[in-house]
Design a protein around this motif. Structure first.
Motif, short mmCIF file in Angstrom:
data_model
loop_
_atom_site.label_atom_id
_atom_site.label_comp_id
_atom_site.label_asym_id
_atom_site.label_seq_id
_atom_site.Cartn_x
_atom_site.Cartn_y
_atom_site.Cartn_z
N ASP A 146 0.80 -1.22 0.00
CA ASP A 146 0.00 0.00 0.00
C ASP A 146 0.84 1.28 0.00
OD1 ASP A 146 -2.28 1.59 0.05
OD2 ASP A 146 -2.39 1.61 2.22
N ILE A 149 3.37 2.82 -2.73
CA ILE A 149 2.90 3.03 -4.10
C ILE A 149 1.89 4.17 -4.16
CG2 ILE A 149 1.71 1.91 -6.04
CD1 ILE A 149 2.63 -0.68 -4.29
N LYS A 152 1.66 9.06 -1.95
CA LYS A 152 1.20 9.82 -0.78
C LYS A 152 2.32 9.86 0.23
CE LYS A 152 -3.82 9.32 -0.65
NZ LYS A 152 -4.97 8.76 0.10
N LYS A 236 -3.82 -1.51 -6.80
CA LYS A 236 -3.54 -0.11 -6.46
C LYS A 236 -3.07 0.67 -7.70
CE LYS A 236 -1.82 3.08 -3.16
NZ LYS A 236 -1.42 3.38 -1.81
N GLU A 246 -6.59 11.63 -5.80
CA GLU A 246 -7.78 11.32 -4.99
C GLU A 246 -8.90 12.33 -5.19
OE1 GLU A 246 -6.95 9.40 -1.20
OE2 GLU A 246 -8.81 10.21 -0.41
N ARG A 250 -9.78 7.03 -6.10
CA ARG A 250 -8.69 6.62 -5.20
C ARG A 250 -9.21 6.51 -3.76
NH1 ARG A 250 -2.33 8.36 -4.98
NH2 ARG A 250 -1.87 7.19 -3.08
N LEU A 253 -9.65 3.24 -1.86
CA LEU A 253 -8.57 2.60 -1.09
C LEU A 253 -8.71 2.87 0.41
CD1 LEU A 253 -5.62 3.50 -3.50
CD2 LEU A 253 -6.40 1.18 -2.99
N ASN A 254 -9.62 3.77 0.75
CA ASN A 254 -9.85 4.06 2.17
C ASN A 254 -10.90 3.14 2.80
OD1 ASN A 254 -7.99 6.15 2.06
ND2 ASN A 254 -9.53 7.63 1.39
N1 GLY Z 1 -3.32 4.33 1.24
C1 GLY Z 1 -4.35 4.85 0.44
C2 GLY Z 1 -3.85 5.57 -0.77
O1 GLY Z 1 -2.68 5.48 -1.11
O2 GLY Z 1 -4.61 6.25 -1.39
#
Ligand code: GLY
Length: 373
Positions: A146, A149, A152, A236, A246, A250, A253-254
């Protein structure tokens, strides 16, 4: 024939818009690291390896030795291990180290460690001299599947997780699967919560594959883990390529993170991130059932999957109203509404902004009483 039989799982390319990309390399040692870095920097580059006090005694020597063969000089900076050090004070110390040692804009930073090291190194890379390159060498399952990649980066601020940060893509992610062997069992299991999350939100086949390979995963079979990490990263990759900043998807992914982060904060980070994400995923599945997106059977099936891999599905959450309140401080708020991620089915998540405080409370009550079922 399995659908994945034909795929080369030793390398994955993540595109960043139309002009740039970076590779994720899957190996079982650090042998190929110098060759991969020198492909990007044929002229010897100055390197600063940033690691933490847990990872330093395990891998720093080997990694710096390997990098010395392709670098004009390699220095090392060690952050004290732990989420409590993921703050701007520690970032300032790294800036000072880089300035005192005369690192310039051609510097390459290398993040050697788990999510905290990767996020902090990435944040320094985003801001030092208005940006320098960085490589991720994730050594925990959580970081491999996670946080390394998608770019963030950042730090916590006054108790708020990842509140200060920047998007900064690495130039390379080098995954040495064998580092998972040195990971304490609880850390591995915690990272597995993010694996489950990825399967639940996007890929039912992967979810079934995880069940079919549960023995190999628990036995830490490196070939199986390699495929697992690759498949997770590929999920991902698809999401961050479509929505790097985001704006929309995206946020999927939360899944499990709205209540997961609130539980993490409620317990003052005493429990591991993945343990809280597991609880958050079970709560999200419960709300999905109560809102009639999932069937009761699907909810219990998902809940039992977390048990199969040793993750918690219940906790003594005394003050559920306080936990609901803590979700309001979450970055995932959309104009006053919590942007909740729910499930339509296993492998299909969606954003829902209509989850009420009462629905969250009921889900937390379910976690309180889960053992009694
Ligand atoms: N860990 C969530 C993201 O990278 O958006």
């Amino acid at each position: 024939m399995k659908e994945t039989d034909q795929i080369d799982m030793s390398r994955l390319t993540v595109k960043c818009g139309t002009k740039s990309s970076y590779d994720i390399i899957y190996k079982q040692s650090f042998e190929a690291l110098p060759a991969e870095v020198s492909l990007l920097y044929p002229d010897k580059v100055r390197i600063c390896v940033i690691t933490d006090s847990n990872v330093d005694p395990l891998y720093s020597q080997e990694v710096t030795d390997k990098l010395e063969s392709i670098s004009s000089s390699v220095m090392k900076y060690v952050i004290p291990a732990g989420e409590e050090h993921k703050n701007l004070d520690e970032i300032n110390k790294i800036y000072r180290f880089l300035i005192e040692n005369k690192f310039d804009r051609k510097t390459l930073l290398v993040a050697l460690g788990g999510g905290v090291v990767g996020d902090m190194t990435g944040y320094v890379a985003a801001t030092f001299l208005r940006g320098v390159d960085f490589v991720q060498i994730p050594t925990t399952l959580l970081a491999q599947v996670d946080s390394s990649i998608g770019g963030k980066t950042g730090v916590d601020f006054e108790g708020f997780k990842n509140m200060i940060g920047a998007f900064k893509m690495p130039v390379l992610v080098y995954v040495n699967l064998s580092t998972l062997n040195s990971l304490p069992g609880r850390q591995f299991v915690s990272g597995f919560a993010e694996v489950m999350k990825s399967a639940l939100l996007k890929d039912e086949n992967f979810y079934v594959w995880l069940i079919d390979h549960s023995y190999e995963i628990r036995d830490m079979d490196l070939d199986t883990l390699s495929e697992m990490v690759y498949r997770c990263d590929d999920i991902k990759r698809m999401i961050v390529e479509k929505d790097p900043y985001e704006k929309k998807d995206r946020a999927l992914l939360n899944l499990g993170h709205t209540l997961g982060h609130a539980i993490e904060k409620y317990y003052d980070f005493k429990f591991l991130h993945g343990e809280c994400v597991a609880l958050g995923c079970v709560a999200a599945a419960f709300i999905s059932w109560k809102k009639e997106f999932l069937s009761k059977e699907e909810f219990y099936e998902i809940r039992d999957m977390f048990v199969l891999f040793g993750l918690p599905i219940s906790m003594d959450l005394a003050d559920t109203a306080r936990i609901v309140e803590l979700t309001k401080n979450d970055k995932k708020m959309a104009s006053g509404h919590v942007k909740f991620i729910l499930l339509k089915k296993i492998g299909k998540a969606f954003i829902n902004e209509e989850v009420t405080d009462e629905e969250m409370s009921a889900a937390l009550d379910e976690l309180n009483f889960a053992e009694g079922d």
